[in-house]
Each structure stands twice: as structure tokens, then as C-alpha cells.
Motif scaffolding. Structure first.
Motif, PDB file in Angstrom:
ATOM      1  N   GLU A  41      13.362  -0.797   3.613  1.00  0.00           N
ATOM      2  CA  GLU A  41      12.325  -1.628   4.418  1.00  0.00           C
ATOM      3  C   GLU A  41      12.073  -1.391   6.039  1.00  0.00           C
ATOM      4  OE1 GLU A  41       9.314  -5.580   5.074  1.00  0.00           O
ATOM      5  OE2 GLU A  41      11.004  -5.521   3.873  1.00  0.00           O
ATOM      6  N   LYS A  58       6.948  -4.437  -6.109  1.00  0.00           N
ATOM      7  CA  LYS A  58       6.942  -4.766  -4.549  1.00  0.00           C
ATOM      8  C   LYS A  58       6.106  -3.837  -3.990  1.00  0.00           C
ATOM      9  CE  LYS A  58      12.031  -6.146  -5.095  1.00  0.00           C
ATOM     10  NZ  LYS A  58      12.340  -6.167  -6.328  1.00  0.00           N
ATOM     11  N   GLU A  61       2.812  -5.408  -3.476  1.00  0.00           N
ATOM     12  CA  GLU A  61       2.720  -6.370  -2.446  1.00  0.00           C
ATOM     13  C   GLU A  61       2.691  -6.135  -1.285  1.00  0.00           C
ATOM     14  OE1 GLU A  61       6.017  -8.992  -3.740  1.00  0.00           O
ATOM     15  OE2 GLU A  61       4.871  -9.442  -5.620  1.00  0.00           O
ATOM     16  N   LYS A  62       3.451  -5.322  -0.725  1.00  0.00           N
ATOM     17  CA  LYS A  62       3.887  -4.632   0.667  1.00  0.00           C
ATOM     18  C   LYS A  62       2.528  -3.884   1.141  1.00  0.00           C
ATOM     19  CE  LYS A  62       7.733  -6.290   1.856  1.00  0.00           C
ATOM     20  NZ  LYS A  62       7.994  -7.251   2.972  1.00  0.00           N
ATOM     21  N   THR A  64      -0.557  -3.782  -0.161  1.00  0.00           N
ATOM     22  CA  THR A  64      -1.822  -5.175   0.101  1.00  0.00           C
ATOM     23  C   THR A  64      -1.643  -5.820   1.307  1.00  0.00           C
ATOM     24  OG1 THR A  64      -0.961  -6.271  -1.451  1.00  0.00           O
ATOM     25  CG2 THR A  64      -2.482  -4.993  -2.290  1.00  0.00           C
ATOM     26  N   GLN A  65      -0.492  -6.127   1.627  1.00  0.00           N
ATOM     27  CA  GLN A  65       0.050  -7.113   2.835  1.00  0.00           C
ATOM     28  C   GLN A  65      -0.378  -6.273   3.954  1.00  0.00           C
ATOM     29  OE1 GLN A  65       3.739  -8.644   2.603  1.00  0.00           O
ATOM     30  NE2 GLN A  65       3.397  -9.689   0.679  1.00  0.00           N
ATOM     31  N   PHE A  66      -0.044  -4.912   4.113  1.00  0.00           N
ATOM     32  CA  PHE A  66      -0.081  -4.157   5.262  1.00  0.00           C
ATOM     33  C   PHE A  66      -1.843  -4.074   5.537  1.00  0.00           C
ATOM     34  CE2 PHE A  66      -0.949  -0.100   6.993  1.00  0.00           C
ATOM     35  CZ  PHE A  66      -0.153  -0.133   8.276  1.00  0.00           C
ATOM     36  N   GLN A  68      -4.084  -6.008   4.322  1.00  0.00           N
ATOM     37  CA  GLN A  68      -4.916  -7.149   4.861  1.00  0.00           C
ATOM     38  C   GLN A  68      -4.587  -7.392   6.403  1.00  0.00           C
ATOM     39  OE1 GLN A  68      -6.669  -9.307   3.233  1.00  0.00           O
ATOM     40  NE2 GLN A  68      -7.101 -10.212   4.733  1.00  0.00           N
ATOM     41  N   HIS A  69      -3.218  -7.238   6.678  1.00  0.00           N
ATOM     42  CA  HIS A  69      -2.923  -7.576   8.277  1.00  0.00           C
ATOM     43  C   HIS A  69      -3.722  -6.597   8.871  1.00  0.00           C
ATOM     44  CE1 HIS A  69       0.974  -9.569   6.730  1.00  0.00           C
ATOM     45  NE2 HIS A  69      -0.009 -10.311   6.782  1.00  0.00           N
ATOM     46  N   LYS A 122      -7.855  -4.044  -2.978  1.00  0.00           N
ATOM     47  CA  LYS A 122      -7.549  -4.672  -1.579  1.00  0.00           C
ATOM     48  C   LYS A 122      -8.486  -3.823  -0.528  1.00  0.00           C
ATOM     49  CE  LYS A 122      -5.491  -7.499  -0.322  1.00  0.00           C
ATOM     50  NZ  LYS A 122      -5.989  -8.913  -0.033  1.00  0.00           N
ATOM     51  N   THR A 126     -11.656  -5.495   1.847  1.00  0.00           N
ATOM     52  CA  THR A 126     -11.116  -5.675   3.133  1.00  0.00           C
ATOM     53  C   THR A 126     -11.877  -4.724   4.269  1.00  0.00           C
ATOM     54  OG1 THR A 126      -9.345  -4.339   2.855  1.00  0.00           O
ATOM     55  CG2 THR A 126      -9.000  -6.980   2.724  1.00  0.00           C
TER      56      THR A 126
END
Length: 361
Positions: A41, A58, A61-62, A64-66, A68-69, A122, A126
């Protein structure tokens, strides 16, 4: 590649990482048991050996989080997702829904489809109207992996298969490097359209730079082009010429040995890649290259007659563009580095544990 605790499907199968001291390397060159395969990472190893069965989730998740942020911040973003799919080893996933005979590959393909779908979903919820998705592969199937490798489709390289060996990955036959690409941007990329434009992964960098309204550095040459007009349906022409280097088959590694000129393709070196049956095509150097008309012969079956008018017309053009690019390379800034023999650059989170073991995620 480095070892894992659950090696997955491969031909030949690789051993799991050792739990205690023992032989450091498997006789098969592709299997390394002295260093476990790491998961990074940023610049930090967070898992070694990586758990292949949970890797896709993994990534999802990473990613889609990126997204979103980045969307919440209102700032432009670039996300590159380099999938482990569909490369061996194929992880041991749920196989029950897959047809017999191709279950590991089909399961991996379904898992990749789910992963890409989660990223697209995602984006759609968004930043759908202002985000460009570009999906592509980097090479064709690795024939020596047999049923774990996928299919070349119609790009069968029949001239090479008659000689023996593989016309797929590692080679410059169409089955080795011709890959699908999908572009998605609602309102900008036309739907249900297929383009025959000649493009390359080399075009991704110049294209995203142009879309970001930035400029490429002027002090170096770039082989890619801005493909925006093709992607947005304004043009159906891409490259006139592409050059294909050796990628592990016969000849000198990295040397330009195949020239694509519009619908023609000229081979100066053939052979050297292993097929599923273990055969390796003989290394052949063609002073007068094999030239195929891909518009009429995508299977690369019968080359143009060397004494024919079409061959004699195309050959001088091929020689000219090849000489031009070799001259361009010789005058450009070139650097080289080889870290394969330097133990200090081996990815190891804990050199005091067998195979470098650690887990922080």
C-alpha cells in the motif's frame, strides 16, 4: 513470482511458501520460495505473502474508497487499477457456478467482472457524468498455461502454429498482444460503437494528459498519441505505424522485431514461445520479413508472396519506418537498470522470518 501460502492454479503448480528452513528455490524458474509475494500500500508492504483469494475484494474496497473520497473533495482524480486477473496463478475461488472443464479460469473471469463492476457502480453513483473509464488488457493468453490461459479468439497465428510453438503471449503475433478495450463516459463516448482504429496502451498516458488539459514534457519523445477523437467517435484513425518489441520469445529481448504499417504487419523474427503441448517454435530470422495483410488475414495464415507486387510495394515502406524509429531511439535519452542480482532490492518486510512474513491488514 514470489510464493504464497495458497498458490492457486498454475502450470506447473508452484509450491507454497516454506514455514521453516529448507530449499530456497524451486527448480521451476517461475517459482520462488525464498521471498513471498508482497502486497504493497503505497510504499509499505502490508501483507506478505499476499492472500490471493481475498485480493480482488481488497482492490475493490480500496478503489471504491478512493473514488468516494476524491468525489467528496471535489478534486479531479486519476485511479489506475492494475488487476492481477487474468494471470496465473488463478486464485482458489468459489467454483460451483462455473462450467466443468474451465472452472478455474471461468471463476477468475467472473471475479474480475465483479471487481470491475463494483468500480463502475461507484463511479455511476458519485461522478458518472464527469468520469472516464478505460478498461483494457496488456497481452494475450499465455499458451503454455493451457486451460488456465484463455483464448486468442480468431487471432490464431496459423503460420506459427504450423511451425510449432505458441503464437500468443511473449510473441508479436496478433494473439500475443491484440487485446480488447472498452471506453465508458456517458454523454461523451458513443454507446454500442466498435472502432477499428489502431491504438496502443502507449496512448493512455497522452490521452489522459490531454483530457486533464495538461501538456506532455517537451524534452522527450512519446510513442503514444492522444486518442480522444477516436474514443469520442470523431475519428476512426489512430496510429499509422506501431513497432512491437521482443517480449521473451525468439530474438533479443526488447529489440524491435515486428512492424505494423496500417493494415500490414512485417515479422523479422519468429518462434521461441512455448505452446500448451510443450513445443517451442524454431527461432527464425527473416532478412526479407514475413508480411501479412491483416485486413484480409487476421489469423496470420499465409504471408504475402515475396515476389508479388503487393509485397514489393509494402517492403520499402516497412524498411523506411523501421529505420526512422531506430534512428529516433538512438538519439533519445536511454537509461537501463538491472536489479535482478541485487539482494537489497528484494521486497521483504521481515528478513528474519522464512520467506519474509508479515501481515498488517
Amino acid at each position: 513470482m514470489g510464493c504464497t501460502d495458497t498458490p492457486g492454479y498454475d502450470h506447473p503448480p508452484c509450491p507454497a511458501c516454506p514455514q521453516q528452513s529448507g530449499p530456497s528455490r524451486n527448480p521451476e524458474r517461475a517459482c520462488y520460495t525464498d521471498v513471498a509475494l508482497p502486497l504493497y500500500e503505497n510504499l509499505t508492504i502490508v501483507e506478505q505473502p499476499v492472500n490471493l483469494s481475498s485480493l480482488a475484494q481488497k482492490y475493490a474496497e480500496k478503489a471504491t474508497q478512493f473514488i468516494q473520497h476524491a468525489s467528496a473533495s471535489g478534486r479531479p482524480f486519476l485511479l489506475y487499477v492494475g488487476l492481477a486477473h487474468m494471470h496465473v496463478p488463478l486464485s482458489v475461488t468459489q467454483l460451483s457456478a462455473c462450467p466443468p472443464g474451465r472452472r478455474p479460469y471461468a471463476a477468475g473471469l467472473r471475479e474480475m467482472d465483479s471487481l470491475v463492476g463494483q468500480i463502475k457502480d461507484k463511479v455511476d453513483c458519485t461522478a458518472k457524468e464527469n468520469t472516464f473509464l478505460w478498461f483494457t488488457g496488456d497481452n494475450g493468453p499465455w499458451a503454455q498455461k493451457c486451460e488456465l490461459a484463455g483464448s486468442t479468439g480468431p487471432y490464431t497465428g496459423l503460420w506459427q502454429t504450423r511451425q510449432g510453438g505458441s503464437p500468443a503471449k511473449q510473441t508479436t503475433w496478433e494473439g500475443g498482444h491484440r487485446v480488447p478495450a472498452l471506453a465508458y463516459w456517458p454523454g461523451r463516448v458513443p454507446i454500442n460503437v466498435t472502432s477499428t482504429a489502431l491504438l496502443s496502451v502507449l496512448d493512455i498516458f497522452p490521452t489522459v494528459v490531454a483530457l486533464a488539459q495538461a501538456s506532455l514534457p517537451p524534452d522527450r519523445h512519446f510513442d503514444g498519441l492522444d486518442a480522444s477523437d477516436v474514443l469520442f467517435g470523431r475519428l476512426q484513425t489512430g496510429h499509422r505505424v506501431l513497432f512491437h518489441p521482443n517480449s521473451g520469445a525468439a530474438g533479443e529481448y526488447g529489440a524491435l522485431q515486428t512492424v505494423r504499417l496500417e493494415r500490414y504487419k512485417a515479422f523479422y523474427v519468429t518462434g521461441g514461445a512455448k505452446a500448451c503441448d510443450g513445443s517451442v517454435g524454431p527461432e527464425q530470422h527473416h532478412e526479407l520479413p514475413l508480411i501479412f495483410n491483416l485486413e484480409d488475414n487476421s489469423a496470420e495464415d499465409v504471408p504475402l508472396e515475396r515476389g508479388g507486387t503487393e509485397y514489393q510495394t509494402v517492403l520499402p515502406q516497412v524498411r523506411r519506418v523501421l529505420a526512422d524509429v531506430l534512428q529516433d531511439i538512438s538519439e533519445d535519452n536511454i537509461s537501463s537498470a538491472d536489479y535482478t542480482q541485487d539482494p537489497s532490492v528484494a521486497p521483504c518486510c521481515n528478513p528474519y522470518r522464512i520467506a519474509c512474513r508479515c501481515q498488517t491488514v
